[in-house]
Design an enzyme around this catalytic site. Structure first.
Site, PDB file in Angstrom:
ATOM      1  N   SER A 228      44.878  32.548  48.997  1.00 32.48           N
ATOM      2  CA  SER A 228      43.859  33.399  48.377  1.00 32.48           C
ATOM      3  C   SER A 228      44.314  33.799  46.973  1.00 32.48           C
ATOM      4  O   SER A 228      44.555  32.923  46.148  1.00 32.48           O
ATOM      5  CB  SER A 228      43.566  34.603  49.276  1.00 32.48           C
ATOM      6  OG  SER A 228      42.357  35.240  48.900  1.00 32.48           O
TER       7      SER A 228
ATOM      8  N   GLU B 231      35.205  30.020  54.337  1.00 33.63           N
ATOM      9  CA  GLU B 231      35.996  31.185  53.958  1.00 33.63           C
ATOM     10  C   GLU B 231      35.166  32.475  53.992  1.00 33.63           C
ATOM     11  O   GLU B 231      35.630  33.522  54.434  1.00 33.63           O
ATOM     12  CB  GLU B 231      36.544  30.993  52.536  1.00 33.63           C
ATOM     13  CG  GLU B 231      37.283  29.696  52.288  1.00 33.63           C
ATOM     14  CD  GLU B 231      38.778  29.809  52.447  1.00 33.63           C
ATOM     15  OE1 GLU B 231      39.256  30.875  52.854  1.00 33.63           O
ATOM     16  OE2 GLU B 231      39.465  28.814  52.158  1.00 33.63           O
TER      17      GLU B 231
ATOM     18  N   HIS C  80      38.297  32.562  56.238  1.00 36.82           N
ATOM     19  CA  HIS C  80      39.364  32.932  55.321  1.00 36.82           C
ATOM     20  C   HIS C  80      40.556  33.471  56.102  1.00 36.82           C
ATOM     21  O   HIS C  80      40.400  34.251  57.047  1.00 36.82           O
ATOM     22  CB  HIS C  80      38.830  34.006  54.367  1.00 36.82           C
ATOM     23  CG  HIS C  80      39.673  34.222  53.147  1.00 36.82           C
ATOM     24  ND1 HIS C  80      40.050  33.199  52.319  1.00 36.82           N
ATOM     25  CD2 HIS C  80      40.204  35.357  52.597  1.00 36.82           C
ATOM     26  CE1 HIS C  80      40.762  33.677  51.316  1.00 36.82           C
ATOM     27  NE2 HIS C  80      40.879  34.981  51.467  1.00 36.82           N
TER      28      HIS C  80
END
Length: 503
Positions: free
Chosen positions: A195, A324, A422
């Site tokens: 991320s 995600e 995610h």
């Protein structure tokens, strides 16, 4: 290494540190941990908005048995990755996990991990980031902390820019100077992150000033920021107005850290009655707080830098999860059920031609409903299109020193959450499926063979320079699919075709 009944002791530049063993030394599963070692002085007082300074040396043996203070200050409750907030001032620290503490002749490869959290949150003290599985496979592991949000990345006249980026560099310099004491090889350092941490990896890959500090990179679900200088100045002025101070170093220094943290989200929030305003800002302007293109430390946007050949000699693996962001839009699927996907994308200001091409390429997702389409679209804009853009930028560099670029997709669907969402890949990458919090995101029986495949690929890059599937740089489009129990690599030769309309 000095053997001691209370744990292994190693000598580094500032002084001696004592860690602790997990398991019996010499056993395959044994691993020593050294936690909360400062790589820079505490960023408080006069140093609050300063560039990081080397830590003060200490006398005697410093116990490294507890995680250090984190820049992440508050417990946000139920998060996808458990990332505890630890109070204290000395927030610039590293954690080292090693199977051979003190063996300066071991020269094991090193993996340095940068946590995510949108550049405003996250903690290196997560149990998911424990390096014991990498230690088992002969890799010394380091996790690092850095300043977050406005303190780390906000524009402040009179203060150095990109303080969080400077923290990454200082931590990598600490690794270069000290990792041999933990059995690591400073010439074989791989940086990795997920991320915002993945964005950090790509930012460093595109920075000339960072090239001597690592030799390969792995970026998971990379969220690039590349905040423009103009936008950074606007956000800074807005934050100063909200805080009631002058928009300079003295003004911001007069405001308590927790007050600024509370106001930074408000400063970045769009002034609009449109319920999609926040998503529109993310899609059109990107993240509000993060590495800034300051013309100094970061001279140009990352993709421009990569296309110019910066970092071309570094092997790179990058990829993303299939959905995600869909967990967010999925909560609104009832309201979106009767709204055509094309109309919903129009509300996100997607042009008609792009909408038509995108929906045609994502027919399977369209059959799951409008909420699924919107979630995939945001996923593609923020994460998955970045994968293609980076791979193609490195290919366009045409450097004679070009190293390979490998691409993957993590497509295993969580039975607990219903999507390849995610953060889902992180416990597979660290091979820590038994860690606290994993069942909440991955269900009661996540596939261990998949963890073996993902983690084994990471070890392959770190240790041998090859994750084990055909490189995109040799065969554009080639994508490793991490989606099931297959023991042999499953490669899709056009794995990211569905995002082409956005690239």
């Amino acid at each position: 290494m000095a053997q001691h009944p209370d744990g292994p002791i190693v000598t580094i530049a500032p002084g001696d540190v004592r860690g602790f063993w997990r398991g019996e030394p010499g056993e395959r599963e044994a691993s020593a941990a050294f936690l909360g070692i400062p790589f820079a002085q505490a960023p408080v007082g006069e140093l609050r908005f300063a560039a990081p300074l080397p830590p003060e040396p200490w006398n005697g043996v410093r116990d490294a048995h507890e995680y250090g203070a984190t820049a992440h200050r508050t417990d946000p409750g139920d998060t996808l990755i458990p990332e505890p907030a630890i109070p204290g001032d000395s927030t610039l620290n590293v954690n080292v996990f090693t199977p051979v503490p003190g063996d300066t002749e071991a020269r094991l490869p090193v993996m340095v991990y940068i946590h995510g959290g949108g550049y405003t949150a996250g903690s290196p003290a997560s149990p998911w980031y424990d390096g014991r599985a990498f230690n088992r496979d002969g890799v010394v592991t380091v996790t690092l902390s850095y300043r977050l949000g406005f303190d780390g990345f906000g524009h402040i006249p009179g203060a150095p820019s990109n303080r969080g980026v400077r923290d990454w560099l200082a931590a990598l310099e600490w690794v270069r100077d000290n990792i041999a004491a933990f059995g690591g090889d400073p010439a074989r350092v791989t940086i990795a992150g997920q991320s915002a941490g993945g964005g950090a990896v790509l930012t460093l890959l595109g920075m000339p000033q960072a090239q001597h500090l690592f030799h390969s990179a792995w970026a998971m679900s990379a969220a690039l920021a590349d905040v423009s200088a103009e936008r950074a100045r606007t956000l800074s002025a807005k934050l100063a107005h909200l805080a009631g101070v002058e928009p300079n170093r003295d003004g911001f220094a007069s405001v308590a850290e927790d007050t600024l943290h509370g106001l930074q989200e408000k400063a970045a929030t769009a002034d609009s009655s449109n319920p999609l305003a926040g998503i529109l800002v993310l899609l059109q302007d990107g993240l509000s707080w993060g590495p800034m293109v300051d013309g100094d430390l970061i001279g140009q946007p990352t993709l421009v830098s990569l296309r110019a050949g910066v970092g071309a000699d570094k092997p790179l693996v990058l990829g993303s999860n299939d959905d995600e962001f869909t967990m967010v839009t999925d909560s609104a699927k009832g309201k979106l059920r009767l709204i055509p996907a094309s109309l919903a994308l129009g509300r996100l200001e997607v042009g008609k031609e792009t909408r038509t091409a995108y929906l045609a390429a994502n027919f399977a997702q369209r059959r799951k409903g409008t909420a699924a389409v919107l979630g995939r679209y945001v996923t593609d804009v923020v994460f998955r299109s970045t994968v293609v853009k980076v791979a193609e930028a490195r290919a366009a560099a045409a450097s004679p020193l070009a190293a390979a670029t490998w691409v993957y997709r993590f497509s295993w669907v969580s039975p607990a959450r219903g999507w390849a969402l995610h953060c889902l890949d992180v416990p597979f990458w660290f091979d820590c499926l038994d860690a606290p919090g994993v069942t909440a995101i991955a269900g009661d029986a996540p596939p261990r063979r998949l963890a073996g495949a993902v983690h084994g690929s990471a070890v392959g890059l770190i240790r041998d320079g090859d994750p084990g599937w055909p490189a995109w740089s040799d065969r554009p489009g080639a994508t490793r699919m991490f989606g099931g129990e297959a023991s042999r690599p499953d490669v899709d030769l056009e794995g990211y075709a569905s995002v082409r309309a956005l690239v």
